[in-house]
Motif scaffolding. Structure first.
Motif, PDB file in Angstrom:
ATOM      1  N   GLN A 244       5.761  -0.944  -3.333  1.00 25.90           N
ATOM      2  CA  GLN A 244       6.020  -1.105  -2.082  1.00 25.90           C
ATOM      3  C   GLN A 244       5.141  -0.612  -0.954  1.00 25.90           C
ATOM      4  O   GLN A 244       4.989  -1.124   0.054  1.00 25.90           O
ATOM      5  CB  GLN A 244       7.578  -0.354  -2.052  1.00 25.90           C
ATOM      6  CG  GLN A 244       8.799  -0.918  -2.824  1.00 25.90           C
ATOM      7  CD  GLN A 244       9.753  -0.238  -2.574  1.00 25.90           C
ATOM      8  OE1 GLN A 244       9.887   0.732  -1.885  1.00 25.90           O
ATOM      9  NE2 GLN A 244      10.858  -0.659  -3.395  1.00 25.90           N
ATOM     10  N   LEU A 245       4.488   0.395  -1.577  1.00 24.24           N
ATOM     11  CA  LEU A 245       3.423   1.191  -0.732  1.00 24.24           C
ATOM     12  C   LEU A 245       2.251   0.350  -0.351  1.00 24.24           C
ATOM     13  O   LEU A 245       1.864   0.027   0.725  1.00 24.24           O
ATOM     14  CB  LEU A 245       3.059   2.414  -1.516  1.00 24.24           C
ATOM     15  CG  LEU A 245       1.751   3.172  -0.734  1.00 24.24           C
ATOM     16  CD1 LEU A 245       2.066   3.580   0.744  1.00 24.24           C
ATOM     17  CD2 LEU A 245       1.256   4.341  -1.642  1.00 24.24           C
ATOM     18  N   TRP A 246       1.722  -0.476  -1.490  1.00 27.27           N
ATOM     19  CA  TRP A 246       0.582  -1.354  -1.045  1.00 27.27           C
ATOM     20  C   TRP A 246       0.967  -2.669  -0.356  1.00 27.27           C
ATOM     21  O   TRP A 246       0.348  -2.848   0.501  1.00 27.27           O
ATOM     22  CB  TRP A 246       0.284  -1.933  -2.592  1.00 27.27           C
ATOM     23  CG  TRP A 246      -0.555  -0.824  -3.481  1.00 27.27           C
ATOM     24  CD1 TRP A 246      -0.383  -0.593  -4.767  1.00 27.27           C
ATOM     25  CD2 TRP A 246      -1.701  -0.319  -2.981  1.00 27.27           C
ATOM     26  NE1 TRP A 246      -1.254   0.319  -5.374  1.00 27.27           N
ATOM     27  CE2 TRP A 246      -2.027   0.487  -4.460  1.00 27.27           C
ATOM     28  CE3 TRP A 246      -2.630  -0.212  -2.034  1.00 27.27           C
ATOM     29  CZ2 TRP A 246      -3.313   1.455  -4.187  1.00 27.27           C
ATOM     30  CZ3 TRP A 246      -3.812   0.781  -1.956  1.00 27.27           C
ATOM     31  CH2 TRP A 246      -3.811   1.486  -3.117  1.00 27.27           C
ATOM     32  N   ASP A 247       2.264  -2.847  -0.472  1.00 26.28           N
ATOM     33  CA  ASP A 247       2.600  -4.097   0.487  1.00 26.28           C
ATOM     34  C   ASP A 247       2.774  -3.585   1.912  1.00 26.28           C
ATOM     35  O   ASP A 247       2.344  -4.263   2.637  1.00 26.28           O
ATOM     36  CB  ASP A 247       3.969  -4.593  -0.076  1.00 26.28           C
ATOM     37  CG  ASP A 247       4.725  -5.716   0.888  1.00 26.28           C
ATOM     38  OD1 ASP A 247       3.909  -6.716   0.569  1.00 26.28           O
ATOM     39  OD2 ASP A 247       5.584  -5.344   1.476  1.00 26.28           O
ATOM     40  N   MET A 248       3.252  -2.238   2.075  1.00 31.02           N
ATOM     41  CA  MET A 248       3.293  -1.987   3.344  1.00 31.02           C
ATOM     42  C   MET A 248       1.827  -1.630   3.872  1.00 31.02           C
ATOM     43  O   MET A 248       1.900  -1.883   5.133  1.00 31.02           O
ATOM     44  CB  MET A 248       4.148  -0.653   3.307  1.00 31.02           C
ATOM     45  CG  MET A 248       4.376  -0.032   4.528  1.00 31.02           C
ATOM     46  SD  MET A 248       5.144   1.591   4.586  1.00 31.02           S
ATOM     47  CE  MET A 248       6.477   1.143   3.405  1.00 31.02           C
ATOM     48  N   VAL A 249       0.877  -1.166   3.177  1.00 27.71           N
ATOM     49  CA  VAL A 249      -0.464  -0.820   3.531  1.00 27.71           C
ATOM     50  C   VAL A 249      -0.850  -2.335   4.015  1.00 27.71           C
ATOM     51  O   VAL A 249      -1.638  -2.407   5.101  1.00 27.71           O
ATOM     52  CB  VAL A 249      -1.225  -0.354   2.465  1.00 27.71           C
ATOM     53  CG1 VAL A 249      -2.564  -0.208   2.909  1.00 27.71           C
ATOM     54  CG2 VAL A 249      -0.661   1.131   2.431  1.00 27.71           C
ATOM     55  N   SER A 250      -0.786  -3.298   3.391  1.00 31.36           N
ATOM     56  CA  SER A 250      -1.338  -4.642   3.632  1.00 31.36           C
ATOM     57  C   SER A 250      -0.549  -5.332   4.798  1.00 31.36           C
ATOM     58  O   SER A 250      -1.361  -5.624   5.540  1.00 31.36           O
ATOM     59  CB  SER A 250      -1.140  -5.548   2.259  1.00 31.36           C
ATOM     60  OG  SER A 250       0.426  -6.011   2.213  1.00 31.36           O
ATOM     61  N   GLN A 251       0.475  -4.899   4.989  1.00 34.81           N
ATOM     62  CA  GLN A 251       1.328  -5.618   6.108  1.00 34.81           C
ATOM     63  C   GLN A 251       0.849  -4.821   7.350  1.00 34.81           C
ATOM     64  O   GLN A 251       0.563  -5.512   8.450  1.00 34.81           O
ATOM     65  CB  GLN A 251       2.752  -5.325   6.105  1.00 34.81           C
ATOM     66  CG  GLN A 251       3.325  -6.112   4.839  1.00 34.81           C
ATOM     67  CD  GLN A 251       3.648  -7.510   5.221  1.00 34.81           C
ATOM     68  OE1 GLN A 251       3.405  -8.190   6.396  1.00 34.81           O
ATOM     69  NE2 GLN A 251       3.627  -8.422   4.117  1.00 34.81           N
ATOM     70  N   GLY A 252       0.868  -3.545   7.376  1.00 37.48           N
ATOM     71  CA  GLY A 252       0.073  -2.680   8.345  1.00 37.48           C
ATOM     72  C   GLY A 252      -1.328  -3.098   8.752  1.00 37.48           C
ATOM     73  O   GLY A 252      -1.643  -3.091   9.787  1.00 37.48           O
ATOM     74  N   SER A 253      -2.205  -3.378   7.682  1.00 38.54           N
ATOM     75  CA  SER A 253      -3.707  -3.815   7.897  1.00 38.54           C
ATOM     76  C   SER A 253      -3.661  -4.971   8.698  1.00 38.54           C
ATOM     77  O   SER A 253      -4.547  -5.011   9.760  1.00 38.54           O
ATOM     78  CB  SER A 253      -4.478  -3.629   6.720  1.00 38.54           C
ATOM     79  OG  SER A 253      -4.201  -2.588   6.090  1.00 38.54           O
ATOM     80  N   MET A 254      -2.880  -5.966   8.290  1.00 38.19           N
ATOM     81  CA  MET A 254      -2.818  -7.344   8.874  1.00 38.19           C
ATOM     82  C   MET A 254      -2.401  -7.206  10.146  1.00 38.19           C
ATOM     83  O   MET A 254      -2.902  -7.807  11.299  1.00 38.19           O
ATOM     84  CB  MET A 254      -1.954  -8.175   8.034  1.00 38.19           C
ATOM     85  CG  MET A 254      -2.126  -9.577   8.289  1.00 38.19           C
ATOM     86  SD  MET A 254      -3.896 -10.181   7.645  1.00 38.19           S
ATOM     87  CE  MET A 254      -3.685 -11.992   7.834  1.00 38.19           C
TER      88      MET A 254
END
Length: 438
Positions: A244-254
């Motif tokens: 969930q953390l990695w997915d959140m980081v990818s969403q935020g970066s994009m």
């Protein structure tokens, strides 16, 4: 880079929030905890877990450490199918249970009736004190328990910890990781060379590559968690939280990248007409706005994840954070559409207009896939909806990433749009008129 330091601080804060808000998964198929008479009285039945049984040979196993105390308290485990119990009194609620399991042994096994189609069953705990508010609850110790729920495996034996809405996800993540590995073997070297040589879109390429790496890490963590989960029904909760953390980081970066490009795009067009498109804006105001949007999305994602883990009984419809996320993404799409209209209405070059449209399509696909799939998932059976959204979002965002990679690494489009025309690039999208030169 200053922006990189700022974003590192943001991701560190998000990591801390994920750790703080991580809760025991109430939907786990091997559930351990304590039966509490006080909680059962307050909730008119203490919620334990939910499981979607399918087919034959469904099985529930309840193990107690102090079965004598359970017998004294007349402890029961109540099983309900999907139904509305909110408006019922305490006694009516307990009497509506499809299955009532008396907990008077160290281990109790209960076979679930044959299910013609996948059906969610909810388990609640009750005892002699649940509906008798006039009686004082003795100061007994809580009852430690372990509840296991199984579906039949391919051989027909009740050994499958996955409920119907989770079946198939383990295989999907395996195929996804295999696809990531093959794509990495093909494109890693030329992409690395492109990043080393730099160019006007060097920062964009780095962010896209980082987002893809974050998504790959999320898929890997999910696969590891599900692989362990298939054996013991618990899995590795830490790996699930990391996913969930990695997915959140990818969403935020994009989100940060696209907002920075769009805001800078509009400002650059207003100040320096004819300059290169998609300028990365570095002003304090634009950076603050982008970081604010990223933090807002992160808070909503955390809220959505945390609300799902609270175990509310028979919750239906979209949650409040999910609706707010949809509103946020719709607002971003409107912002991007507004910028696109302003740019294309004054742009004379057909090649540049094509570039802007391709960029917008990739952004629209990234932002709109989640709400659109959430709405269309209602056309599917209940046990298929979560899988349709989860798998569909991953596939749509992967297509969006490929589209943006092709756009920013395409030599033919950048021949006139930017100065990035001398790099050996993968994922080319050359026009037929330029094929002879490459």
């Amino acid at each position: 880079m200053r922006q990189g330091n700022k974003m590192s601080c943001v991701w560190a804060a998000l990591s801390a929030l994920v750790v703080l808000f991580s809760a025991e998964d109430a939907l786990g198929k091997t559930v351990t905890g304590h039966f509490k008479s006080e909680a059962a009285r307050q909730q008119r039945g203490q919620f334990i877990t939910k499981f979607m049984f399918q087919g034959d040979y469904g099985l529930l196993v309840c193990r107690l450490e102090d079965w004598a105390l359970a017998t004294e308290k007349e402890s029961r485990l109540l099983l309900y199918q999907d139904m509305d119990l909110d408006n019922l009194s305490c006694l009516q609620r307990l009497s509506r249970a499809e299955i009532s399991i008396s907990l008077s042994q160290e281990e109790t096994n209960q076979t679930i009736p044959q299910q013609p189609y996948p059906t969610a069953w909810h388990a609640l705990y009750a005892d002699r004190y649940t509906c008798k508010h006039s009686e004082v609850i003795p100061s007994h110790a809580d009852l430690p328990f372990t509840v296991l729920m199984f579906n039949a495996d391919s051989a027909g034996n009740p050994l499958e910890h996955f409920s119907a809405e989770e079946a198939g996800l383990h295989s999907f993540y395996f195929v996804l990781l295999l696809a990531y590995f093959i794509a990495g073997c093909i494109y890693m070297q030329p992409l690395y060379q492109a990043l080393r040589k730099g160019g006007p879109m060097h920062t964009v390429l780095k962010v896209l590559t980082a987002v893809q790496a974050f998504q790959c890490c999320s898929a890997l963590c999910n696969y590891i968690h599900l692989a362990r989960y298939s054996r013991d029904g618990v899995g590795l909760p830490l790996m699930g939280s990391l996913a969930q953390l990695w997915d959140m980081v990818s969403q935020g970066s994009m989100l940060y990248m696209l907002l920075s490009l769009c805001v800078g795009w509009g400002l650059a067009r207003g100040k320096k007409p004819g300059s290169r498109p998609l300028q990365w804006e570095r002003s304090r105001a634009s950076t603050a706005g982008c970081v604010g949007a990223v933090l807002t999305q992160a808070v909503l994602l955390l809220w959505d994840q945390y609300s799902d883990s609270e175990g509310e009984l028979f919750q239906a419809g979209l949650s409040a954070p999910a609706l707010l996320l949809t509103v946020l993404r719709a607002a971003l799409v409107l912002l991007l559409a507004s910028v696109l209209y302003q740019v294309t209405s004054t742009e004379r070059s057909a090649l540049k207009r094509d570039f802007y449209l391709c960029f917008t399509k990739g952004c629209f696909l990234w932002f709109l896939c989640q709400p659109i799939l959430s709405l269309t998932s209602g056309l599917f059976n209940h046990h298929q909806r979560d899988k349709v959204v989860a798998i569909g979002v991953i596939l749509c965002q992967s297509i969006s990433m490929v589209t943006l990679y092709q756009l920013f690494l395409s030599r033919s489009l950048y021949w006139e749009v930017s100065s990035l025309s001398s790099v050996s690039l993968p994922l080319t999208m050359s026009r037929s008129s330029h094929r002879g030169g490459y």
